[in-house]
Design an enzyme around this catalytic site. Structure first.
Site, PDB file in Angstrom:
ATOM      1  N   SER A  47       0.642  -1.294  -0.006  1.00  0.00           N
ATOM      2  CA  SER A  47       0.068   0.177  -0.060  1.00  0.00           C
ATOM      3  C   SER A  47       0.918   1.185   0.044  1.00  0.00           C
ATOM      4  O   SER A  47       1.919   1.322   0.456  1.00  0.00           O
ATOM      5  CB  SER A  47      -0.912   0.067   1.221  1.00  0.00           C
ATOM      6  OG  SER A  47      -1.601   1.382   1.404  1.00  0.00           O
ATOM      7  N   TYR A 103      -1.329   0.112  10.321  1.00  0.00           N
ATOM      8  CA  TYR A 103      -1.474  -0.620   8.941  1.00  0.00           C
ATOM      9  C   TYR A 103      -0.249  -0.014   8.104  1.00  0.00           C
ATOM     10  O   TYR A 103       0.329  -0.907   7.316  1.00  0.00           O
ATOM     11  CB  TYR A 103      -2.945   0.067   8.424  1.00  0.00           C
ATOM     12  CG  TYR A 103      -3.143  -0.374   6.848  1.00  0.00           C
ATOM     13  CD1 TYR A 103      -3.315  -1.668   6.566  1.00  0.00           C
ATOM     14  CD2 TYR A 103      -2.993   0.527   5.968  1.00  0.00           C
ATOM     15  CE1 TYR A 103      -3.684  -2.185   5.366  1.00  0.00           C
ATOM     16  CE2 TYR A 103      -3.286   0.065   4.667  1.00  0.00           C
ATOM     17  CZ  TYR A 103      -3.730  -1.136   4.175  1.00  0.00           C
ATOM     18  OH  TYR A 103      -3.826  -1.502   2.976  1.00  0.00           O
TER      19      TYR A 103
HETATM   20  N1  LIG Z   1      -8.955  -0.977  -1.256  1.00  0.00           N
HETATM   21  C1  LIG Z   1      -7.796  -0.039  -1.251  1.00  0.00           C
HETATM   22  O1  LIG Z   1      -8.114   1.165  -1.210  1.00  0.00           O
HETATM   23  C2  LIG Z   1      -6.511  -0.565  -0.766  1.00  0.00           C
HETATM   24  C3  LIG Z   1      -5.447   0.446  -1.041  1.00  0.00           C
HETATM   25  C4  LIG Z   1      -4.026   0.077  -0.803  1.00  0.00           C
HETATM   26  C5  LIG Z   1      -3.770  -1.304  -0.601  1.00  0.00           C
HETATM   27  N2  LIG Z   1      -5.079  -2.328  -0.492  1.00  0.00           N
HETATM   28  C6  LIG Z   1      -4.349  -3.614  -0.319  1.00  0.00           C
HETATM   29  O2  LIG Z   1      -4.894  -4.278  -1.340  1.00  0.00           O
HETATM   30  C7  LIG Z   1      -5.160  -5.823  -0.864  1.00  0.00           C
HETATM   31  C8  LIG Z   1      -6.492  -6.215  -1.345  1.00  0.00           C
HETATM   32  O3  LIG Z   1      -7.589  -5.576  -0.551  1.00  0.00           O
HETATM   33  P1  LIG Z   1      -8.849  -5.141  -0.963  1.00  0.00           P
HETATM   34  O4  LIG Z   1      -9.183  -3.666  -1.258  1.00  0.00           O
HETATM   35  O5  LIG Z   1      -9.339  -6.112  -2.260  1.00  0.00           O
HETATM   36  O6  LIG Z   1      -9.839  -5.571   0.155  1.00  0.00           O
HETATM   37  P2  LIG Z   1     -10.698  -6.657   0.920  1.00  0.00           P
HETATM   38  O7  LIG Z   1     -11.848  -7.130  -0.259  1.00  0.00           O
HETATM   39  O8  LIG Z   1     -11.022  -6.229   2.049  1.00  0.00           O
HETATM   40  O9  LIG Z   1      -9.550  -7.800   0.748  1.00  0.00           O
HETATM   41  C9  LIG Z   1      -8.938  -8.152   1.961  1.00  0.00           C
HETATM   42  C10 LIG Z   1      -8.784  -9.569   1.812  1.00  0.00           C
HETATM   43  O10 LIG Z   1      -7.903  -9.869   2.949  1.00  0.00           O
HETATM   44  C11 LIG Z   1      -8.320 -11.052   3.739  1.00  0.00           C
HETATM   45  N3  LIG Z   1      -7.865 -11.351   4.871  1.00  0.00           N
HETATM   46  C12 LIG Z   1      -7.998 -10.662   6.064  1.00  0.00           C
HETATM   47  N4  LIG Z   1      -7.376 -11.357   7.114  1.00  0.00           N
HETATM   48  C13 LIG Z   1      -7.019 -12.586   6.355  1.00  0.00           C
HETATM   49  C14 LIG Z   1      -6.519 -13.716   7.248  1.00  0.00           C
HETATM   50  N5  LIG Z   1      -6.182 -13.695   8.687  1.00  0.00           N
HETATM   51  N6  LIG Z   1      -6.250 -14.712   6.419  1.00  0.00           N
HETATM   52  C15 LIG Z   1      -6.562 -14.723   5.192  1.00  0.00           C
HETATM   53  N7  LIG Z   1      -7.220 -13.757   4.379  1.00  0.00           N
HETATM   54  C16 LIG Z   1      -7.309 -12.663   5.127  1.00  0.00           C
HETATM   55  C17 LIG Z   1     -10.024 -11.078   3.607  1.00  0.00           C
HETATM   56  O11 LIG Z   1     -10.337 -12.238   3.672  1.00  0.00           O
HETATM   57  P3  LIG Z   1     -12.022 -12.438   3.938  1.00  0.00           P
HETATM   58  O12 LIG Z   1     -12.680 -12.347   2.693  1.00  0.00           O
HETATM   59  O13 LIG Z   1     -11.945 -13.650   4.469  1.00  0.00           O
HETATM   60  O14 LIG Z   1     -12.348 -11.252   4.656  1.00  0.00           O
HETATM   61  C18 LIG Z   1      -9.975 -10.202   2.186  1.00  0.00           C
HETATM   62  O15 LIG Z   1     -10.358 -11.054   1.164  1.00  0.00           O
HETATM   63  C19 LIG Z   1      -5.030  -5.923   0.644  1.00  0.00           C
HETATM   64  O16 LIG Z   1      -3.713  -6.026   1.083  1.00  0.00           O
HETATM   65  C20 LIG Z   1      -5.164  -4.031   1.117  1.00  0.00           C
HETATM   66  O17 LIG Z   1      -4.221  -4.093   2.123  1.00  0.00           O
HETATM   67  C21 LIG Z   1      -6.307  -1.829  -0.641  1.00  0.00           C
END
Ligand SMILES: NC(=O)c1ccc[n+]([C@@H]2O[C@H](COP(=O)([O-])OP(=O)(O)OC[C@H]3O[C@@H](n4cnc5c(N)ncnc54)[C@H](OP(=O)(O)O)[C@@H]3O)[C@@H](O)[C@H]2O)c1
Length: 243
Positions: free
Chosen positions: A135, A148
């Protein structure tokens, strides 16, 4: 045909990425903790494409099981991508180390635990690619959500070191910094359109980045410059700002 392991596959970005991979003909291993969502995803992918899809239980926090999880995969992957992430409640992190530790372990320790296993195998084999989704929050610690941010900063350093170590083995390591992306992680946030991507765009840009061997990927170009500016701000100014 490439075999791709997607860890954190039920994330919104992971789902879009799985679809993009299936459409390009790669076989896919989907790993996440929510079996029902995984099964639905697999059924949908099999219905739309001819590729092989398998599902696997994976919890980033259950680090003792990571080796068994990795060894039990039906095929050895050519490429591995990890989308696992937890934003967490910033105020709760400040008040309780238990809450903060969950954020640190989910975003950093758990990811390092599984990617180390992948890295060792790929190094011996002398090929493969590894993508970590980090991120922009890791580019400089800021008051909102610095637990975070510090975990993602650790992940940035980890991926950088891993890339340097594996370079001579021919293994490619990429660090993705999505910037804002419309997913459930930021549901309800009022995000500026020009700076916010959709999961499908992230998936497309990552696939192109792997193909071009881009080492650090900001999904929308302006994030590279925004974060450069934030990084070079002198501390005496930075600490007074609300950013
Ligand atoms: N959205 C943004 O603006 C943004 C910006 C910068 C970086 N990111 C990064 O992008 C990546 C994808 O995130 P996203 O935006 O697509 O959000 P998201 O849909 O909330 O995805 C986060 C995922 O992490 C999984 N997770 C959390 N704890 C876990 C654990 N203990 N074991 C296995 N899986 C676990 C969740 O699983 P569950 O489905 O089971 O809850 C979920 O599928 C993340 O690393 C996030 O930090 C996102």
């Amino acid at each position: 045909m490439e075999r791709i392991l997607i860890i954190g596959a039920t994330s919104d970005m992971g789902q879009a990425f799985a679809q993009a991979c299936a459409l390009q003909g790669s076989s896919i291993m989907l790993a996440a903790r929510n079996g029902d969502v995984l099964d639905r995803m697999a059924k949908d992918l099999r219905a739309r494409t001819q590729v092989a899809v398998s599902t696997h239980a994976f919890d980033a926090l259950d680090m003792e099981q990571h080796e068994v999880f990795y060894q039990d995969l039906p095929e050895r992957p050519d490429g591995v991508i990890c989308f696992v992430g937890l934003l967490g409640d910033a105020a709760a992190c400040q008040q309780s180390f238990e809450v903060a530790r969950r954020v640190l372990d989910t975003n950093l320790t758990g990811v390092v635990s599984i990617l180390d296993l992948v890295a060792n195998e790929f190094e011996k084999r002398g090929r493969g690619w590894i993508v970590g989704v980090s991120s922009v929050a890791g580019d400089r610690g800021r008051a909102p959500r610095y637990h975070y941010g510090c975990a993602k900063a650790g992940l940035n350093a980890y991926l950088s070191g891993l890339r340097q170590r594996l370079f001579k083995s021919g293994v490619f390591v990429m660090n993705v910094k999505p910037g804002y992306c419309r997913t459930k992680m930021v549901a309800g946030w009022n995000l500026p359109n020009t700076m916010t991507s959709e999961p499908e765009e992230v998936a497309r840009v990552i696939l192109k980045g792997i193909h071009r061997k881009q080492e650090t990927l900001y999904v929308r170009w302006m994030w590279r410059w925004i974060m450069w500016l934030i990084r070079v701000l002198p501390e005496c100014i930075f600490k007074r700002l609300k950013i």
